[in-house]
Design a protein around this motif. Structure first.
Motif, PDB file in Angstrom:
ATOM      1  N   GLY A   1       0.784  -1.219   0.000  1.00  0.00           N
ATOM      2  CA  GLY A   1       0.000   0.000   0.000  1.00  0.00           C
ATOM      3  C   GLY A   1       0.820   1.275   0.000  1.00  0.00           C
ATOM      4  O   GLY A   1       0.262   2.358   0.106  1.00  0.00           O
ATOM      5  N   ASN A   2       2.107   1.172  -0.114  1.00  0.00           N
ATOM      6  CA  ASN A   2       2.944   2.359  -0.107  1.00  0.00           C
ATOM      7  C   ASN A   2       3.138   2.836  -1.545  1.00  0.00           C
ATOM      8  O   ASN A   2       3.632   2.104  -2.391  1.00  0.00           O
ATOM      9  N   GLU A   3       2.717   4.077  -1.801  1.00  0.00           N
ATOM     10  CA  GLU A   3       2.916   4.623  -3.140  1.00  0.00           C
ATOM     11  C   GLU A   3       4.400   4.884  -3.358  1.00  0.00           C
ATOM     12  O   GLU A   3       5.139   5.171  -2.437  1.00  0.00           O
ATOM     13  N   ARG A   4       4.810   4.772  -4.577  1.00  0.00           N
ATOM     14  CA  ARG A   4       6.190   5.016  -4.981  1.00  0.00           C
ATOM     15  C   ARG A   4       7.184   4.103  -4.282  1.00  0.00           C
ATOM     16  O   ARG A   4       8.301   4.496  -3.981  1.00  0.00           O
ATOM     17  N   GLN A   5       6.795   2.889  -4.005  1.00  0.00           N
ATOM     18  CA  GLN A   5       7.707   1.982  -3.327  1.00  0.00           C
ATOM     19  C   GLN A   5       8.882   1.600  -4.217  1.00  0.00           C
ATOM     20  O   GLN A   5       9.989   1.385  -3.725  1.00  0.00           O
ATOM     21  N   LEU A   6       8.672   1.531  -5.522  1.00  0.00           N
ATOM     22  CA  LEU A   6       9.772   1.214  -6.425  1.00  0.00           C
ATOM     23  C   LEU A   6      10.786   2.355  -6.456  1.00  0.00           C
ATOM     24  O   LEU A   6      11.994   2.130  -6.440  1.00  0.00           O
ATOM     25  N   GLU A   7      10.295   3.598  -6.471  1.00  0.00           N
ATOM     26  CA  GLU A   7      11.203   4.747  -6.463  1.00  0.00           C
ATOM     27  C   GLU A   7      12.038   4.770  -5.199  1.00  0.00           C
ATOM     28  O   GLU A   7      13.246   5.008  -5.236  1.00  0.00           O
ATOM     29  N   ALA A   8      11.405   4.522  -4.056  1.00  0.00           N
ATOM     30  CA  ALA A   8      12.128   4.515  -2.786  1.00  0.00           C
ATOM     31  C   ALA A   8      13.166   3.393  -2.771  1.00  0.00           C
ATOM     32  O   ALA A   8      14.286   3.583  -2.281  1.00  0.00           O
ATOM     33  N   PHE A   9      12.806   2.242  -3.315  1.00  0.00           N
ATOM     34  CA  PHE A   9      13.750   1.125  -3.388  1.00  0.00           C
ATOM     35  C   PHE A   9      14.970   1.508  -4.220  1.00  0.00           C
ATOM     36  O   PHE A   9      16.112   1.282  -3.805  1.00  0.00           O
ATOM     37  N   ILE A  10      14.731   2.099  -5.370  1.00  0.00           N
ATOM     38  CA  ILE A  10      15.833   2.454  -6.260  1.00  0.00           C
ATOM     39  C   ILE A  10      16.747   3.494  -5.608  1.00  0.00           C
ATOM     40  O   ILE A  10      17.973   3.371  -5.649  1.00  0.00           O
ATOM     41  N   VAL A  11      16.156   4.491  -4.977  1.00  0.00           N
ATOM     42  CA  VAL A  11      16.959   5.547  -4.344  1.00  0.00           C
ATOM     43  C   VAL A  11      17.820   4.981  -3.222  1.00  0.00           C
ATOM     44  O   VAL A  11      19.029   5.226  -3.160  1.00  0.00           O
ATOM     45  N   HIS A  12      17.212   4.206  -2.335  1.00  0.00           N
ATOM     46  CA  HIS A  12      17.961   3.716  -1.183  1.00  0.00           C
ATOM     47  C   HIS A  12      18.956   2.616  -1.561  1.00  0.00           C
ATOM     48  O   HIS A  12      20.026   2.514  -0.952  1.00  0.00           O
ATOM     49  N   MET A  13      18.641   1.801  -2.541  1.00  0.00           N
ATOM     50  CA  MET A  13      19.606   0.802  -2.986  1.00  0.00           C
ATOM     51  C   MET A  13      20.789   1.479  -3.673  1.00  0.00           C
ATOM     52  O   MET A  13      21.943   1.048  -3.516  1.00  0.00           O
ATOM     53  N   ASN A  14      20.517   2.547  -4.405  1.00  0.00           N
ATOM     54  CA  ASN A  14      21.592   3.317  -5.018  1.00  0.00           C
ATOM     55  C   ASN A  14      22.503   3.905  -3.945  1.00  0.00           C
ATOM     56  O   ASN A  14      23.735   3.867  -4.067  1.00  0.00           O
ATOM     57  N   LEU A  15      21.916   4.442  -2.880  1.00  0.00           N
ATOM     58  CA  LEU A  15      22.716   4.965  -1.771  1.00  0.00           C
ATOM     59  C   LEU A  15      23.554   3.873  -1.122  1.00  0.00           C
ATOM     60  O   LEU A  15      24.717   4.095  -0.753  1.00  0.00           O
ATOM     61  N   ALA A  16      22.980   2.686  -0.977  1.00  0.00           N
ATOM     62  CA  ALA A  16      23.712   1.575  -0.373  1.00  0.00           C
ATOM     63  C   ALA A  16      24.933   1.206  -1.209  1.00  0.00           C
ATOM     64  O   ALA A  16      26.037   1.033  -0.678  1.00  0.00           O
ATOM     65  N   TRP A  17      24.749   1.084  -2.517  1.00  0.00           N
ATOM     66  CA  TRP A  17      25.876   0.730  -3.379  1.00  0.00           C
ATOM     67  C   TRP A  17      26.912   1.851  -3.427  1.00  0.00           C
ATOM     68  O   TRP A  17      28.114   1.588  -3.501  1.00  0.00           O
ATOM     69  N   THR A  18      26.455   3.094  -3.388  1.00  0.00           N
ATOM     70  CA  THR A  18      27.390   4.226  -3.393  1.00  0.00           C
ATOM     71  C   THR A  18      28.253   4.219  -2.141  1.00  0.00           C
ATOM     72  O   THR A  18      29.472   4.415  -2.204  1.00  0.00           O
ATOM     73  N   LYS A  19      27.641   3.975  -0.984  1.00  0.00           N
ATOM     74  CA  LYS A  19      28.407   3.911   0.263  1.00  0.00           C
ATOM     75  C   LYS A  19      29.374   2.734   0.263  1.00  0.00           C
ATOM     76  O   LYS A  19      30.498   2.844   0.758  1.00  0.00           O
ATOM     77  N   LEU A  20      28.943   1.618  -0.284  1.00  0.00           N
ATOM     78  CA  LEU A  20      29.818   0.453  -0.359  1.00  0.00           C
ATOM     79  C   LEU A  20      31.015   0.720  -1.274  1.00  0.00           C
ATOM     80  O   LEU A  20      32.158   0.376  -0.943  1.00  0.00           O
ATOM     81  N   LEU A  21      30.775   1.357  -2.411  1.00  0.00           N
ATOM     82  CA  LEU A  21      31.857   1.704  -3.326  1.00  0.00           C
ATOM     83  C   LEU A  21      32.819   2.695  -2.672  1.00  0.00           C
ATOM     84  O   LEU A  21      34.039   2.548  -2.775  1.00  0.00           O
TER      85      LEU A  21
END
Length: 83
Positions: A29-49
């Motif tokens: 029921g959360n709107e824009r859940q795909l957008e939030a996933f993409i943003v936060h996963m991108n942040l995770a990979w950026t921090k890991l790099l």
């Protein structure tokens, strides 16, 4: 005990971002859940790099030309990774 290096603190932050991304994606029921996933996963990979680049002394890529192997400087590393 010696203080931990700064890159070490980025690893739990990266893991937390990845967990948040998956949690946001799995919420119903959360709107824009795909957008939030993409943003936060991108942040995770950026921090890991960033942690890897800092841990390896400013170079995450190695280049082999001829008989030798050399490290690529940080500015060139990021320009090659993100161009």
């Amino acid at each position: 005990m010696a203080p931990r290096p700064t890159w070490w603190h980025m690893l739990p932050a990266s893991k937390a971002e990845a967990r948040l991304a998956v949690d946001l994606y799995n919420r119903s029921g959360n709107e824009r859940q795909l957008e939030a996933f993409i943003v936060h996963m991108n942040l995770a990979w950026t921090k890991l790099l960033q942690a890897r680049v800092d841990a390896t002394g400013g170079s995450s890529l190695k280049e082999t030309r001829g008989a030798g192997e050399r490290s690529i400087p940080r500015a060139a590393t990021f320009s090659r990774l993100f161009v």
